[in-house]
Design a protein around this motif. Sequence first.
Motif, short mmCIF file in Angstrom:
data_model
loop_
_atom_site.label_atom_id
_atom_site.label_comp_id
_atom_site.label_asym_id
_atom_site.label_seq_id
_atom_site.Cartn_x
_atom_site.Cartn_y
_atom_site.Cartn_z
N LEU A 102 -33.00 -64.09 22.18
CA LEU A 102 -32.73 -64.04 23.62
C LEU A 102 -33.21 -65.29 24.32
O LEU A 102 -34.20 -65.91 23.92
N ALA A 103 -32.50 -65.66 25.36
CA ALA A 103 -32.99 -66.67 26.30
C ALA A 103 -33.70 -65.92 27.43
O ALA A 103 -33.20 -64.90 27.91
N ILE A 104 -34.88 -66.40 27.81
CA ILE A 104 -35.69 -65.73 28.84
C ILE A 104 -35.85 -66.69 30.01
O ILE A 104 -36.33 -67.82 29.82
N GLU B 181 -57.47 -49.90 34.76
CA GLU B 181 -57.76 -51.33 34.70
C GLU B 181 -56.46 -52.08 34.47
O GLU B 181 -55.73 -51.82 33.51
N THR B 182 -56.15 -53.01 35.35
CA THR B 182 -54.98 -53.84 35.18
C THR B 182 -55.36 -55.03 34.29
O THR B 182 -56.23 -55.82 34.65
N PHE B 183 -54.74 -55.12 33.12
CA PHE B 183 -55.10 -56.18 32.18
C PHE B 183 -54.02 -57.25 32.05
O PHE B 183 -54.21 -58.25 31.36
N PHE B 184 -52.89 -57.06 32.72
CA PHE B 184 -51.84 -58.08 32.72
C PHE B 184 -51.02 -57.96 33.99
O PHE B 184 -50.66 -56.85 34.41
N THR B 185 -50.74 -59.11 34.60
CA THR B 185 -49.86 -59.14 35.76
C THR B 185 -48.85 -60.27 35.57
O THR B 185 -49.24 -61.40 35.25
N GLY B 186 -47.59 -59.95 35.68
CA GLY B 186 -46.55 -60.97 35.52
C GLY B 186 -45.35 -60.63 36.37
O GLY B 186 -45.34 -59.64 37.10
N ASP B 187 -44.33 -61.44 36.28
CA ASP B 187 -43.10 -61.23 37.05
C ASP B 187 -41.95 -60.86 36.12
O ASP B 187 -41.89 -61.33 34.96
N MET B 188 -41.06 -60.04 36.62
CA MET B 188 -39.88 -59.66 35.86
C MET B 188 -39.08 -60.91 35.49
O MET B 188 -39.09 -61.92 36.21
N VAL B 189 -38.41 -60.85 34.35
CA VAL B 189 -37.62 -61.98 33.87
C VAL B 189 -36.19 -61.54 33.60
O VAL B 189 -35.90 -60.35 33.45
N CYS B 190 -35.31 -62.52 33.52
CA CYS B 190 -33.91 -62.24 33.19
C CYS B 190 -33.68 -62.67 31.74
O CYS B 190 -34.11 -63.75 31.33
N VAL B 191 -33.05 -61.79 30.96
CA VAL B 191 -32.77 -62.10 29.56
C VAL B 191 -31.27 -62.10 29.31
O VAL B 191 -30.52 -61.33 29.91
N MET B 192 -30.86 -62.99 28.40
CA MET B 192 -29.45 -63.14 28.06
C MET B 192 -29.36 -63.77 26.67
O MET B 192 -30.37 -64.26 26.14
N ARG B 193 -28.20 -63.76 26.08
CA ARG B 193 -28.01 -64.46 24.81
C ARG B 193 -28.15 -65.97 25.05
O ARG B 193 -27.79 -66.47 26.13
N PRO B 194 -28.65 -66.72 24.06
CA PRO B 194 -28.82 -68.17 24.25
C PRO B 194 -27.52 -68.90 24.58
O PRO B 194 -27.56 -69.95 25.24
#
Length: 314
Positions: free
Chosen positions: A253-255, A158-171
């Motif tokens: 982190l900044a997302i 069962e797929t319970f979450f679908t999202g897109d990859m994100v980029c993370v960096m220091r603020p």
Amino acid sequence: MNLRQIELLRAVVRCETTVRAAQELGLSQPAVSNAIKHLESQIGFPLFERVNNRLFPTAEARSLYKDSEPIFALHAAFEGKVQDIKENRAGHIRIIATPPLGYGVLPSALRNYLAKRPKVRVSFDVRRFEHVIESVENGTAELGFVMGLDDDRGLACETFFTGDMVCVMRPDHPLAAKPTITPEDLRDVPYIALEQGTRMGTIVRNAFAQAGAPFRFSVEVRYCNTACVLVESGVGVAVVDPLSPVFSGHYDLAIRPFSPASEVRASAVRSRKRPISRAAEAFLREVRLVAAETATKLAAPELSARYSTSKCHP
């Protein structure tokens, strides 16, 4: 070859000496040595080469050792079930997850679950993707939770979450000023890549290929959680699943959204051969609720993620 003989073979393969194998099995060294000789005589071929008081398993012994793994996994699951019955527990569920979910959605769901059911006992483990799937298949875990499942592997899922990859960096990183990050933006900055051959790593590499951008990295790691730790330390920037940075609240982190959009799914897997218990079904409901709440957070203006619940099979 009976189970006791297989257990003895496995102990000697692991320990490489009959002395240590005897200690592990609670037997005398002569008993183990004689048992191995008897076994070799019984099956008609050698299992070990003896060099300087050490035993080196032959190719045949290594093959038997590998093929016996499912037998002892099932045996361990059976012993666990007997112990549950013996201790008259109100309920006992066994769950296992990959790190993005094991360190994110599941702890929150587990907190809510146990607050309502304090007498339930939970066995919880965090492992690699392959181990999660194997544990559900052989019955050592009732429910498994994975990211990036690209087929059902013969399991109910069962797929319970679908999202897109994100980029993370220091603020304070220059890229934090951009509303969306592309592979081209990462060309000239220290980049922390997800390991080649992993599901997350393949998703990101495909995005770079789609954008026609070169894929270069300074550091390569297996897990998104590890990438987040390195990003916060100033090692570089990374593209990770959307759940890892959200649930790792101690990260500063900044997302930012990553384009081209690279979808990733979180799924719960269970065996088709064994129905899950009422206790496990209740836990799965808590996971769905936490996932829904998380999707709302990720729908904030600075992030874009999509949430859905669906079955892998109708």
